[in-house]
Design a protein around this motif. Sequence first.
Motif, PDB file in Angstrom:
ATOM      1  N   SER A 158      48.120  46.008  28.225  1.00 45.03           N
ATOM      2  CA  SER A 158      48.346  46.245  29.657  1.00 45.03           C
ATOM      3  C   SER A 158      49.249  45.195  30.275  1.00 45.03           C
ATOM      4  CB  SER A 158      47.003  46.261  30.403  1.00 45.03           C
ATOM      5  OG  SER A 158      46.210  47.350  29.988  1.00 45.03           O
ATOM      6  N   GLY A 159      49.352  44.025  29.658  1.00 48.24           N
ATOM      7  CA  GLY A 159      50.212  42.993  30.201  1.00 48.24           C
ATOM      8  C   GLY A 159      49.870  41.624  29.676  1.00 48.24           C
ATOM      9  N   SER A 160      50.787  40.678  29.901  1.00 48.30           N
ATOM     10  CA  SER A 160      50.598  39.283  29.523  1.00 48.30           C
ATOM     11  C   SER A 160      50.691  38.436  30.779  1.00 48.30           C
ATOM     12  CB  SER A 160      51.649  38.847  28.499  1.00 48.30           C
ATOM     13  OG  SER A 160      51.563  39.633  27.328  1.00 48.30           O
ATOM     14  N   TYR A 161      49.818  37.423  30.887  1.00 51.69           N
ATOM     15  CA  TYR A 161      49.698  36.669  32.135  1.00 51.69           C
ATOM     16  C   TYR A 161      49.580  35.181  31.843  1.00 51.69           C
ATOM     17  CZ  TYR A 161      48.515  41.391  33.608  1.00 51.69           C
ATOM     18  OH  TYR A 161      48.553  42.749  33.814  1.00 51.69           O
ATOM     19  N   THR A 162      50.148  34.380  32.722  1.00 47.92           N
ATOM     20  CA  THR A 162      50.133  32.927  32.534  1.00 47.92           C
ATOM     21  C   THR A 162      49.116  32.250  33.445  1.00 47.92           C
ATOM     22  OG1 THR A 162      51.953  32.722  34.116  1.00 47.92           O
ATOM     23  CG2 THR A 162      52.531  32.824  31.768  1.00 47.92           C
ATOM     24  N   GLN A 163      48.275  33.038  34.133  1.00 47.51           N
ATOM     25  CA  GLN A 163      47.206  32.462  34.929  1.00 47.51           C
ATOM     26  C   GLN A 163      45.879  32.980  34.409  1.00 47.51           C
ATOM     27  OE1 GLN A 163      49.372  34.656  36.134  1.00 47.51           O
ATOM     28  NE2 GLN A 163      48.231  36.379  37.014  1.00 47.51           N
ATOM     29  N   SER A 164      44.816  32.246  34.693  1.00 52.55           N
ATOM     30  CA  SER A 164      43.513  32.611  34.146  1.00 52.55           C
ATOM     31  C   SER A 164      42.760  33.606  35.013  1.00 52.55           C
ATOM     32  CB  SER A 164      42.653  31.359  33.944  1.00 52.55           C
ATOM     33  OG  SER A 164      42.525  30.650  35.158  1.00 52.55           O
ATOM     34  N   THR A 165      43.167  33.794  36.258  1.00 52.09           N
ATOM     35  CA  THR A 165      42.577  34.816  37.124  1.00 52.09           C
ATOM     36  C   THR A 165      43.555  35.970  37.237  1.00 52.09           C
ATOM     37  OG1 THR A 165      41.364  33.162  38.397  1.00 52.09           O
ATOM     38  CG2 THR A 165      41.638  35.331  39.400  1.00 52.09           C
ATOM     39  N   ILE A 166      43.137  37.151  36.807  1.00 52.78           N
ATOM     40  CA  ILE A 166      44.036  38.297  36.726  1.00 52.78           C
ATOM     41  C   ILE A 166      43.473  39.431  37.569  1.00 52.78           C
ATOM     42  CG2 ILE A 166      45.110  39.980  35.170  1.00 52.78           C
ATOM     43  CD1 ILE A 166      44.698  37.871  32.929  1.00 52.78           C
ATOM     44  N   VAL A 167      44.258  39.926  38.502  1.00 59.38           N
ATOM     45  CA  VAL A 167      43.845  41.016  39.383  1.00 59.38           C
ATOM     46  C   VAL A 167      44.651  42.257  39.033  1.00 59.38           C
ATOM     47  CG1 VAL A 167      43.625  41.818  41.765  1.00 59.38           C
ATOM     48  CG2 VAL A 167      43.252  39.391  41.217  1.00 59.38           C
ATOM     49  N   MET A 168      43.951  43.384  38.783  1.00 57.07           N
ATOM     50  CA  MET A 168      44.604  44.640  38.403  1.00 57.07           C
ATOM     51  C   MET A 168      43.882  45.793  39.086  1.00 57.07           C
ATOM     52  SD  MET A 168      45.108  43.844  34.317  1.00 57.07           S
ATOM     53  CE  MET A 168      46.198  45.242  34.034  1.00 57.07           C
ATOM     54  N   ASP A 169      44.457  46.988  38.983  1.00 56.25           N
ATOM     55  CA  ASP A 169      43.835  48.168  39.560  1.00 56.25           C
ATOM     56  C   ASP A 169      42.728  48.678  38.652  1.00 56.25           C
ATOM     57  OD1 ASP A 169      43.714  51.302  40.093  1.00 56.25           O
ATOM     58  OD2 ASP A 169      44.581  50.346  41.867  1.00 56.25           O
ATOM     59  N   LYS A 170      41.610  49.090  39.250  1.00 57.46           N
ATOM     60  CA  LYS A 170      40.464  49.575  38.492  1.00 57.46           C
ATOM     61  C   LYS A 170      40.833  50.724  37.561  1.00 57.46           C
ATOM     62  CE  LYS A 170      35.999  51.870  39.223  1.00 57.46           C
ATOM     63  NZ  LYS A 170      35.006  52.307  40.247  1.00 57.46           N
ATOM     64  N   SER A 171      41.776  51.569  37.970  1.00 62.10           N
ATOM     65  CA  SER A 171      42.148  52.731  37.165  1.00 62.10           C
ATOM     66  C   SER A 171      42.698  52.352  35.797  1.00 62.10           C
ATOM     67  CB  SER A 171      43.177  53.585  37.918  1.00 62.10           C
ATOM     68  OG  SER A 171      44.371  52.844  38.143  1.00 62.10           O
ATOM     69  N   GLU A 172      43.184  51.101  35.667  1.00 62.98           N
ATOM     70  CA  GLU A 172      43.709  50.638  34.374  1.00 62.98           C
ATOM     71  C   GLU A 172      42.622  50.614  33.299  1.00 62.98           C
ATOM     72  OE1 GLU A 172      46.702  49.371  33.241  1.00 62.98           O
ATOM     73  OE2 GLU A 172      47.843  49.751  35.066  1.00 62.98           O
ATOM     74  N   PHE A 173      41.352  50.581  33.724  1.00 66.86           N
ATOM     75  CA  PHE A 173      40.274  50.332  32.773  1.00 66.86           C
ATOM     76  C   PHE A 173      39.264  51.472  32.654  1.00 66.86           C
ATOM     77  CE2 PHE A 173      41.517  46.318  34.914  1.00 66.86           C
ATOM     78  CZ  PHE A 173      42.197  45.733  33.847  1.00 66.86           C
ATOM     79  N   VAL A 174      39.480  52.549  33.388  1.00 64.29           N
ATOM     80  CA  VAL A 174      38.541  53.667  33.351  1.00 64.29           C
ATOM     81  C   VAL A 174      38.546  54.310  31.963  1.00 64.29           C
ATOM     82  CG1 VAL A 174      37.974  55.935  34.283  1.00 64.29           C
ATOM     83  CG2 VAL A 174      38.736  54.101  35.822  1.00 64.29           C
ATOM     84  N   ASP A 175      37.373  54.489  31.393  1.00 64.84           N
ATOM     85  CA  ASP A 175      37.201  55.108  30.077  1.00 64.84           C
ATOM     86  C   ASP A 175      37.965  54.374  28.977  1.00 64.84           C
ATOM     87  OD1 ASP A 175      35.573  57.125  31.138  1.00 64.84           O
ATOM     88  OD2 ASP A 175      37.325  58.316  31.702  1.00 64.84           O
ATOM     89  N   ARG A 176      38.046  53.077  29.094  1.00 59.85           N
ATOM     90  CA  ARG A 176      38.748  52.275  28.076  1.00 59.85           C
ATOM     91  C   ARG A 176      37.869  51.098  27.649  1.00 59.85           C
ATOM     92  NH1 ARG A 176      45.242  52.149  29.404  1.00 59.85           N
ATOM     93  NH2 ARG A 176      45.373  54.226  30.295  1.00 59.85           N
ATOM     94  N   THR A 177      38.142  50.602  26.457  1.00 58.76           N
ATOM     95  CA  THR A 177      37.517  49.380  25.966  1.00 58.76           C
ATOM     96  C   THR A 177      38.504  48.241  26.186  1.00 58.76           C
ATOM     97  OG1 THR A 177      36.343  50.641  24.273  1.00 58.76           O
ATOM     98  CG2 THR A 177      36.445  48.253  23.993  1.00 58.76           C
ATOM     99  N   VAL A 178      38.046  47.169  26.814  1.00 56.30           N
ATOM    100  CA  VAL A 178      38.970  46.124  27.261  1.00 56.30           C
ATOM    101  C   VAL A 178      38.753  44.833  26.465  1.00 56.30           C
ATOM    102  CG1 VAL A 178      39.855  44.850  29.251  1.00 56.30           C
ATOM    103  CG2 VAL A 178      38.899  47.158  29.558  1.00 56.30           C
ATOM    104  N   PHE A 179      39.862  44.251  26.018  1.00 57.60           N
ATOM    105  CA  PHE A 179      39.841  42.974  25.323  1.00 57.60           C
ATOM    106  C   PHE A 179      40.879  42.056  25.947  1.00 57.60           C
ATOM    107  CE2 PHE A 179      38.269  45.957  22.198  1.00 57.60           C
ATOM    108  CZ  PHE A 179      37.278  45.266  21.518  1.00 57.60           C
ATOM    109  N   VAL A 180      40.642  40.751  25.875  1.00 56.75           N
ATOM    110  CA  VAL A 180      41.665  39.762  26.210  1.00 56.75           C
ATOM    111  C   VAL A 180      41.776  38.790  25.037  1.00 56.75           C
ATOM    112  CG1 VAL A 180      41.295  39.915  28.692  1.00 56.75           C
ATOM    113  CG2 VAL A 180      40.005  38.244  27.367  1.00 56.75           C
TER     114      VAL A 180
END
Length: 581
Positions: A530-552
């Motif tokens: 979904s993306g790469s980020y250089t900060q430790s607090t990441i804000v995204m839209d909830k729809s990005e994660f609906v019915d998905r398994t999320v890893f960082v």
Amino acid sequence: MKKINTTLFAIACSAAVMSVPVAAAEALQRLVVSFKTDSAERVSAQSTSQTDSHCFTLNSGTNWCVPVPVQNRVYSAQASSVKAAELKSQVVSVPAELPLEQAIQILSETGWYQLVEKDIAVSVGTWNLEAPNDQYFAEQFYFSDNSADNPNGSSILSQWTLLKNPEKLIHVYVLDTGFRVANDLDYQPGFNFETVDENSRPGPGFLEDDFIVEGGSCSNMHGVGVAGVVGAKINNDTAVAGTTGDVAIHPLRVMRCGSGFMSDVATALNWLSGDSINGFPDFDGVPGVVNMSLGGKNADALCPSYIQTAINRATAAGFVLVTSAGNEGDSADFYIPGNCENVINVGATNTGLSGHPADIASFSNYGPKLDVMAVGEEVVGLVIDNKVGYWSGTSSASPLVAGMIANAKKDFDFTPAQWASLMPISSVSRWVDGARCNEVGCANGVLDAVKLYENAQKLQDGTLDSLTLSLNAVSACRQKWMLENLSKGQKLCDQAVIKMGSMAALNEGEYIEVHALRSGQTVEDGTGLSGSYTQSTIVMDKSEFVDRTVFVRRCDAQGQCQYPIPLSTLALNETPEACLE
């Protein structure tokens, strides 16, 4: 606890009182050869069941005999792709008349071996004895809470109050030397893996005096000191308090009177992992915490294959490996096993008391290879003849960390990698401006036992790394005000924030990848990135994660990424109160 009047010696792990010098092992020449086995059944470095021998005649007429794989298999340069875990390692002694580099060349050119590596001499450090002092538990300041007044404290006493299962037995395996009888310490049956010379007797037994050759002597007491820091009896009106109670201390002797070889450490780890060794019963115990307050310098800053393989096998079997970083005041990059992967490498701080600003101890190794710190000066512990003394060295910082982990293991069952991941986020840094730690690197600070326990609870609950709706972080009245007055308005109801408690602050050049995976996608193939980020607090839209398994996962500037961490998405179902209107 009562205060006991006892003879208290001051001990610093940096000068010697022993009949066998620390350099005794270094005077010997040993190599470790590794080759593929013909059977899926592994054998240890002390077994020759899969080797023949071949003898070279040296210029002096002396025969130098070495092990050869039974099929005399020849390896090509391309064979370096073979996994280390498939290799069997064996020690080869090299005659003093043959230069070590020449011996490496001879064996490498035979084509019999996958790897020919130096056996690294290791030691535990030594000490001086000074004026006696008769105080004991009152001197264990590191048991008290970490605070501005006790900046290097580890909050061990407070951790005890959090334990739900304090009587659960935890097993700690102490790989060391100089084990002594002590009234304040109960040992489990132990074993000797040391093979420094022809007088060595591998097999049952561990007390140093039982292995002293006729006419010899040894005053080394390192093992009893380390074991006592972990597990001296608590609240028994005797000597000192161990870091953890209801603990089984398993002494594994891997050095002779303070010095030895890393190959013997590897053999002990492989035995714990299931290797059969001639003269030893097969290990049938329970995985636990392993403390290795020992180390040796490897000038090329590499971890030899034979010890890394042994470490990998032990962690795969469920053992948490804790090691001391070393007392040379040098970069920890050069000292094994601390520079190997899959260990928790512990540096030492000063006391932080009596006008000494919190900082690294002057003797401690330092740098990015450190995983955590603990007090390494004036650590009160057991010594020879049932006495008590001050210990100084990373050798005493390491068992403090091992003991704090052992406490937390009473209530939580994690993998070794998960325990390691808790080290940086459970550490506290109170270094002052101008502290040497700010210059050389001291991990994230001193391990705080309460933070370790609290983070372990979050990890178990799935709240350490999670996705939450950003509005749920504020009160209901503030939620309503934000919806009515901020420009994003109602969109805040669908705003999700990634909370990564298991990750410490990002270093320069590091970044975080977020992977939201649909069925069939994997982190490795990158299709769900979904993306790469250089900060430790990441804000995204909830729809990005609906019915998905999320890893960082955390990645360095070279694109090398750590093992992916799963995020809990359960909190996304908790609709903010203001969004229900």
